[in-house]
Scaffold this motif. Structure first.
Motif, PDB file in Angstrom:
ATOM      1  N   THR A  66       9.142  -2.031 -10.686  1.00 17.67           N
ATOM      2  CA  THR A  66       9.571  -2.293  -9.317  1.00 17.67           C
ATOM      3  C   THR A  66       8.385  -2.708  -8.461  1.00 17.67           C
ATOM      4  OG1 THR A  66      11.359  -0.678  -9.531  1.00 17.67           O
ATOM      5  CG2 THR A  66      10.700  -1.301  -7.296  1.00 17.67           C
ATOM      6  N   LEU A  67       7.251  -2.059  -8.673  1.00 18.41           N
ATOM      7  CA  LEU A  67       6.041  -2.417  -7.948  1.00 18.41           C
ATOM      8  C   LEU A  67       5.585  -3.820  -8.328  1.00 18.41           C
ATOM      9  CD1 LEU A  67       3.954  -1.452  -5.927  1.00 18.41           C
ATOM     10  CD2 LEU A  67       2.724  -0.337  -7.791  1.00 18.41           C
TER      11      LEU A  67
ATOM     12  N   LEU B  34       0.830  -1.203   0.000  1.00 18.95           N
ATOM     13  CA  LEU B  34       0.000   0.000   0.000  1.00 18.95           C
ATOM     14  C   LEU B  34       0.867   1.256   0.000  1.00 18.95           C
ATOM     15  CD1 LEU B  34      -2.797  -1.062   2.519  1.00 18.95           C
ATOM     16  CD2 LEU B  34      -3.085  -0.606   0.068  1.00 18.95           C
ATOM     17  N   ALA B  35       1.946   1.248   0.777  1.00 22.85           N
ATOM     18  CA  ALA B  35       2.844   2.400   0.818  1.00 22.85           C
ATOM     19  C   ALA B  35       3.474   2.642  -0.549  1.00 22.85           C
ATOM     20  CB  ALA B  35       3.926   2.177   1.872  1.00 22.85           C
ATOM     21  N   ALA B  36       3.843   1.556  -1.236  1.00 19.50           N
ATOM     22  CA  ALA B  36       4.441   1.697  -2.565  1.00 19.50           C
ATOM     23  C   ALA B  36       3.437   2.272  -3.556  1.00 19.50           C
ATOM     24  CB  ALA B  36       4.964   0.353  -3.043  1.00 19.50           C
TER      25      ALA B  36
ATOM     26  N   THR C 114       1.043   2.078   7.205  1.00 20.42           N
ATOM     27  CA  THR C 114       2.104   3.046   6.893  1.00 20.42           C
ATOM     28  C   THR C 114       2.030   3.457   5.434  1.00 20.42           C
ATOM     29  OG1 THR C 114       3.597   1.223   6.378  1.00 20.42           O
ATOM     30  CG2 THR C 114       3.645   2.088   8.617  1.00 20.42           C
ATOM     31  N   SER C 115       0.811   3.402   4.878  1.00 25.39           N
ATOM     32  CA  SER C 115       0.681   3.640   3.447  1.00 25.39           C
ATOM     33  C   SER C 115       0.713   5.116   3.074  1.00 25.39           C
ATOM     34  CB  SER C 115      -0.627   3.035   2.926  1.00 25.39           C
ATOM     35  OG  SER C 115      -1.731   3.622   3.564  1.00 25.39           O
ATOM     36  N   THR C 116       0.639   6.034   4.047  1.00 22.79           N
ATOM     37  CA  THR C 116       0.664   7.451   3.727  1.00 22.79           C
ATOM     38  C   THR C 116       2.096   7.933   3.628  1.00 22.79           C
ATOM     39  OG1 THR C 116      -1.415   7.785   4.897  1.00 22.79           O
ATOM     40  CG2 THR C 116      -0.075   9.751   4.448  1.00 22.79           C
ATOM     41  N   PRO C 117       2.526   8.473   2.494  1.00 28.28           N
ATOM     42  CA  PRO C 117       3.898   8.904   2.354  1.00 28.28           C
ATOM     43  C   PRO C 117       4.237  10.065   3.286  1.00 28.28           C
ATOM     44  CG  PRO C 117       2.789   8.762   0.215  1.00 28.28           C
ATOM     45  CD  PRO C 117       1.754   8.629   1.271  1.00 28.28           C
ATOM     46  N   SER C 118       5.492  10.191   3.622  1.00 30.37           N
ATOM     47  CA  SER C 118       5.951  11.277   4.483  1.00 30.37           C
ATOM     48  C   SER C 118       5.779  12.607   3.773  1.00 30.37           C
ATOM     49  CB  SER C 118       7.431  11.063   4.830  1.00 30.37           C
ATOM     50  OG  SER C 118       7.948  12.211   5.445  1.00 30.37           O
TER      51      SER C 118
END
Length: 323
Positions: free
Chosen positions: A114-115, A54-56, A98-102
């Motif tokens: 890559t995904l 999900l983060a990706a 942790t799927s929300t990017p910084s």
């Protein structure tokens, strides 16, 4: 491949058997509430791997592009996977997503290839836990793993033709108990008998082009899987279910369009058979059924069947009446 004979037809065995195949004999014992649920560690690992995916996706979606609609669809399915895998976990034990990017240090967006690799790795991690999970969770893991493989293909992973599963020869330590696994194996064998017949019809109505080549490859794959189940059942000391004299198709097949629809229907029906078989088989043989589930999922997609978030666990298809 020759057109089918016009002998007395019976209903497609694989379609009529799917409803009865659902985790028969695989219901786990009532959990002992005095101790920890053995599925919790498996679910936690699966949720963690899905959160990485999900983060990706979210990182890649920070940069809109031509593939944004596809990424949004795959991301939504991945969120459904997380919700299903987290069922039964105490809320306090589930780590926050942790799927929300910084927002302070924007990460470098991954590329779709890559995904695709990450989807493949996630699929493998789910399969690694098949021998640890109880039957219902094993079925879910196999289904999600097949979906991950489908996502990887959509993202640009090489479209390999699925290969027949290699069924291991049982040993005294891993031989299924005939009273539980054998009926499920016989149902899978019957389904493969019907698929082999069905692809004879499919190939007879396709032009001599890539589609016919694909049909021949699928025909050979189902023959090989049929033979593998026959060998396993024989090793168990039982007599494999023979093929029926003939089969009545779920709809008329008269041209290339209806032939491809039949191929998609056959593969979609088989995903249900194999998802259920994962739950029915003892742990040493679950990967074989999970591989068959993945292969049927990829072939169904290739023939134009609608993709679903949980291959093998969809709303049952309409079934014909057996004669």
């Amino acid at each position: 491949m020759q057109p089918p004979s016009r002998r007395t037809f019976l209903a497609l065995g694989l379609i009529t058997l799917t409803a009865a195949c659902t985790t028969e004999g695989a219901t786990p014992p009532t959990p002992d509430n005095s101790g920890p649920d053995p599925d919790h560690p498996v679910r936690l690992r699966a949720v963690a791997a899905t959160d990485t995916l999900l983060a990706a996706y979210d990182t890649l979606l920070t940069t809109p592009g031509d593939r944004t609609p596809l990424l949004q669809t795959l991301r939504a399915e991945t969120a459904q996977h997380r919700a299903a895998l987290a069922q039964g976990l105490p809320p306090t034990s589930i780590p926050p997503s942790t799927s929300t990017p910084s927002t302070t240090t924007p990460p470098t967006p991954p590329t779709p290839p890559t995904l695709a690799t990450l989807e493949h790795q996630t699929a493998q991690s789910h399969l690694a836990d098949l021998t640890t999970a109880r039957p219902p969770l094993a079925r879910l893991l196999a289904s999600v793993s097949a979906a991950n493989a489908l996502h990887a293909t959509a993202l640009g992973a090489p479209t390999d033709q699925p290969t027949p599963s290699s069924t291991p020869t049982p040993t005294p330590s891993n031989t299924p108990t005939p009273g539980t696994a054998l009926p499920a194996l016989q149902k899978a064998l019957s389904a493969e008998h019907a698929a082999v017949y069905g692809y004879g019809v499919v190939g007879a109505h396709l032009p001599d082009d890539q589609q016919r080549t694909d049909a021949r490859t699928a025909y050979a794959a189902h023959q090989s899987q049929r033979d593998a189940w026959q060998r396993l059942i024989t090793t168990l000391g039982a007599t494999p279910t023979p093929a029926a004299a003939g089969y009545r198709l779920p709809f008329p097949v008269t041209d290339p369009t209806t032939a491809t629809h039949l191929a998609a229907h056959l593969e979609t029906s088989l995903t249900t058979v194999y998802a259920d078989l994962v739950a029915d088989l003892p742990t040493p043989h679950r990967p074989t059924a999970a591989t068959a589930l993945r292969d049927c999922t990829l072939r169904a997609h290739r023939w134009g069947a609608p993709d679903t978030p949980f291959p093998g666990i969809p709303t049952p298809l309409p079934t014909p009446t057996q004669t």
